[in-house]
Motif scaffolding. Sequence first.
Motif, PDB file in Angstrom:
ATOM      1  N   LYS A  82     -22.265  36.391 -10.431  1.00  0.00           N
ATOM      2  CA  LYS A  82     -23.124  37.467  -9.936  1.00  0.00           C
ATOM      3  C   LYS A  82     -24.288  36.852  -9.168  1.00  0.00           C
ATOM      4  N   GLU A  83     -24.571  37.389  -8.005  1.00  0.00           N
ATOM      5  CA  GLU A  83     -25.694  36.920  -7.193  1.00  0.00           C
ATOM      6  C   GLU A  83     -26.950  37.682  -7.596  1.00  0.00           C
ATOM      7  N   LYS A  84     -28.035  36.963  -7.815  1.00  0.00           N
ATOM      8  CA  LYS A  84     -29.308  37.623  -8.113  1.00  0.00           C
ATOM      9  C   LYS A  84     -29.954  38.057  -6.814  1.00  0.00           C
ATOM     10  N   ASP A  85     -30.759  39.104  -6.887  1.00  0.00           N
ATOM     11  CA  ASP A  85     -31.494  39.548  -5.703  1.00  0.00           C
ATOM     12  C   ASP A  85     -32.477  38.470  -5.293  1.00  0.00           C
ATOM     13  N   SER A  86     -32.515  38.163  -3.989  1.00  0.00           N
ATOM     14  CA  SER A  86     -33.449  37.149  -3.519  1.00  0.00           C
ATOM     15  C   SER A  86     -34.875  37.697  -3.429  1.00  0.00           C
ATOM     16  N   THR A  87     -35.005  39.027  -3.301  1.00  0.00           N
ATOM     17  CA  THR A  87     -36.338  39.626  -3.255  1.00  0.00           C
ATOM     18  C   THR A  87     -36.696  40.130  -4.646  1.00  0.00           C
ATOM     19  N   PRO A  88     -37.760  39.581  -5.249  1.00  0.00           N
ATOM     20  CA  PRO A  88     -38.129  40.022  -6.595  1.00  0.00           C
ATOM     21  C   PRO A  88     -38.687  41.446  -6.578  1.00  0.00           C
ATOM     22  N   LYS A  89     -38.442  42.147  -7.670  1.00  0.00           N
ATOM     23  CA  LYS A  89     -38.950  43.507  -7.824  1.00  0.00           C
ATOM     24  C   LYS A  89     -40.467  43.476  -7.978  1.00  0.00           C
ATOM     25  N   ARG A  90     -41.167  44.342  -7.259  1.00  0.00           N
ATOM     26  CA  ARG A  90     -42.620  44.412  -7.324  1.00  0.00           C
ATOM     27  C   ARG A  90     -43.049  45.105  -8.607  1.00  0.00           C
ATOM     28  N   VAL A  91     -43.991  44.511  -9.315  1.00  0.00           N
ATOM     29  CA  VAL A  91     -44.532  45.094 -10.537  1.00  0.00           C
ATOM     30  C   VAL A  91     -45.909  45.639 -10.209  1.00  0.00           C
ATOM     31  N   ASN A  92     -46.097  46.933 -10.411  1.00  0.00           N
ATOM     32  CA  ASN A  92     -47.385  47.570 -10.159  1.00  0.00           C
ATOM     33  C   ASN A  92     -47.548  48.685 -11.186  1.00  0.00           C
ATOM     34  N   ILE A  93     -48.210  48.387 -12.281  1.00  0.00           N
ATOM     35  CA  ILE A  93     -48.384  49.336 -13.376  1.00  0.00           C
ATOM     36  C   ILE A  93     -49.818  49.853 -13.313  1.00  0.00           C
ATOM     37  N   VAL A  94     -49.980  51.176 -13.195  1.00  0.00           N
ATOM     38  CA  VAL A  94     -51.290  51.784 -12.973  1.00  0.00           C
ATOM     39  C   VAL A  94     -51.703  52.602 -14.187  1.00  0.00           C
ATOM     40  N   ASN A  95     -52.977  52.515 -14.542  1.00  0.00           N
ATOM     41  CA  ASN A  95     -53.563  53.309 -15.613  1.00  0.00           C
ATOM     42  C   ASN A  95     -54.191  54.552 -14.970  1.00  0.00           C
ATOM     43  N   ARG A  96     -53.413  55.623 -14.822  1.00  0.00           N
ATOM     44  CA  ARG A  96     -53.895  56.831 -14.149  1.00  0.00           C
ATOM     45  C   ARG A  96     -54.948  57.553 -14.978  1.00  0.00           C
ATOM     46  N   ARG A  97     -54.864  57.412 -16.276  1.00  0.00           N
ATOM     47  CA  ARG A  97     -55.818  58.094 -17.150  1.00  0.00           C
ATOM     48  C   ARG A  97     -57.234  57.562 -16.944  1.00  0.00           C
ATOM     49  N   ALA A  98     -57.343  56.268 -16.637  1.00  0.00           N
ATOM     50  CA  ALA A  98     -58.668  55.665 -16.453  1.00  0.00           C
ATOM     51  C   ALA A  98     -59.391  56.284 -15.267  1.00  0.00           C
ATOM     52  N   SER A  99     -58.675  56.549 -14.173  1.00  0.00           N
ATOM     53  CA  SER A  99     -59.335  57.135 -13.009  1.00  0.00           C
ATOM     54  C   SER A  99     -59.748  58.574 -13.269  1.00  0.00           C
ATOM     55  N   HIS A 100     -59.111  59.228 -14.225  1.00  0.00           N
ATOM     56  CA  HIS A 100     -59.494  60.592 -14.583  1.00  0.00           C
ATOM     57  C   HIS A 100     -60.705  60.605 -15.516  1.00  0.00           C
ATOM     58  N   GLU A 101     -60.773  59.626 -16.405  1.00  0.00           N
ATOM     59  CA  GLU A 101     -61.826  59.587 -17.420  1.00  0.00           C
ATOM     60  C   GLU A 101     -63.103  58.896 -16.957  1.00  0.00           C
ATOM     61  N   TYR A 102     -62.991  57.964 -15.989  1.00  0.00           N
ATOM     62  CA  TYR A 102     -64.130  57.133 -15.607  1.00  0.00           C
ATOM     63  C   TYR A 102     -64.346  57.151 -14.101  1.00  0.00           C
ATOM     64  N   SER A 103     -65.582  56.884 -13.699  1.00  0.00           N
ATOM     65  CA  SER A 103     -65.873  56.590 -12.294  1.00  0.00           C
ATOM     66  C   SER A 103     -66.137  55.089 -12.218  1.00  0.00           C
ATOM     67  N   PHE A 104     -65.532  54.428 -11.238  1.00  0.00           N
ATOM     68  CA  PHE A 104     -65.571  52.972 -11.160  1.00  0.00           C
ATOM     69  C   PHE A 104     -66.768  52.505 -10.347  1.00  0.00           C
ATOM     70  N   LEU A 105     -67.489  51.538 -10.883  1.00  0.00           N
ATOM     71  CA  LEU A 105     -68.652  50.976 -10.209  1.00  0.00           C
ATOM     72  C   LEU A 105     -68.300  49.694  -9.461  1.00  0.00           C
ATOM     73  N   ALA A 106     -67.457  48.847 -10.046  1.00  0.00           N
ATOM     74  CA  ALA A 106     -67.038  47.592  -9.418  1.00  0.00           C
ATOM     75  C   ALA A 106     -65.662  47.211  -9.956  1.00  0.00           C
ATOM     76  N   LYS A 107     -64.858  46.551  -9.109  1.00  0.00           N
ATOM     77  CA  LYS A 107     -63.511  46.144  -9.508  1.00  0.00           C
ATOM     78  C   LYS A 107     -63.369  44.631  -9.390  1.00  0.00           C
ATOM     79  N   TYR A 108     -62.580  44.064 -10.309  1.00  0.00           N
ATOM     80  CA  TYR A 108     -62.322  42.628 -10.335  1.00  0.00           C
ATOM     81  C   TYR A 108     -60.844  42.392 -10.638  1.00  0.00           C
ATOM     82  N   ASP A 109     -60.285  41.309 -10.087  1.00  0.00           N
ATOM     83  CA  ASP A 109     -58.932  40.866 -10.432  1.00  0.00           C
ATOM     84  C   ASP A 109     -59.057  39.697 -11.390  1.00  0.00           C
ATOM     85  N   ALA A 110     -58.382  39.800 -12.532  1.00  0.00           N
ATOM     86  CA  ALA A 110     -58.472  38.771 -13.558  1.00  0.00           C
ATOM     87  C   ALA A 110     -57.082  38.281 -13.929  1.00  0.00           C
TER      88      ALA A 110
END
Length: 157
Positions: free
Chosen positions: A3-31
């Motif tokens: 079996k040949e594996k896909d050469s393009t990896p699947k994109r992982v993007n998991i979003v916390n939609r509840r946070a944007s409903h409950e909070y207003s964001f002041l600053a964002k960081y990637d960790a």
Amino acid sequence: MSKEKDSTPKRVNIVNRRASHEYSFLAKYDAGMMLQGTEIKSIRDGNVNMQDGFCTFHPDGSLWVHNLSIAQYTQGTYNNHEPKRERKLLLNKKELRQLEGKMQEQGVTIVPIRMFVNDRGFAKLEIALAKGKKLYDKREDIKAKDQKREMDRAREY
């Protein structure tokens, strides 16, 4: 035949939609995150729940994420990880000092917004310095979304 594996990896993007409903964001960081072997495999499968996640500082000045549930890897053996363990976040010292200084304010918290895998294959967690919304703020956001949706529908016709 193999079996040949896909050469393009699947994109992982998991979003916390509840946070944007409950909070207003002041600053964002990637960790970055310190993970065990089976945790990254489970993240790539998309088995993450960030609904109740929050971040705190330990006395040594490091930032840790709590209640971030990464489901156990299905093909993991006896060395599978614990789903709701604390995980250390990796940030620059300058960013850590900024966050710790702003955390002293009343009513401000750090919440995870989004988890993704970057081009190099590392799992990253986007966190935000957030302030809780009042009920009338939530109503205004819902009203604005509805008006935008109506405007988009009107343009289509």
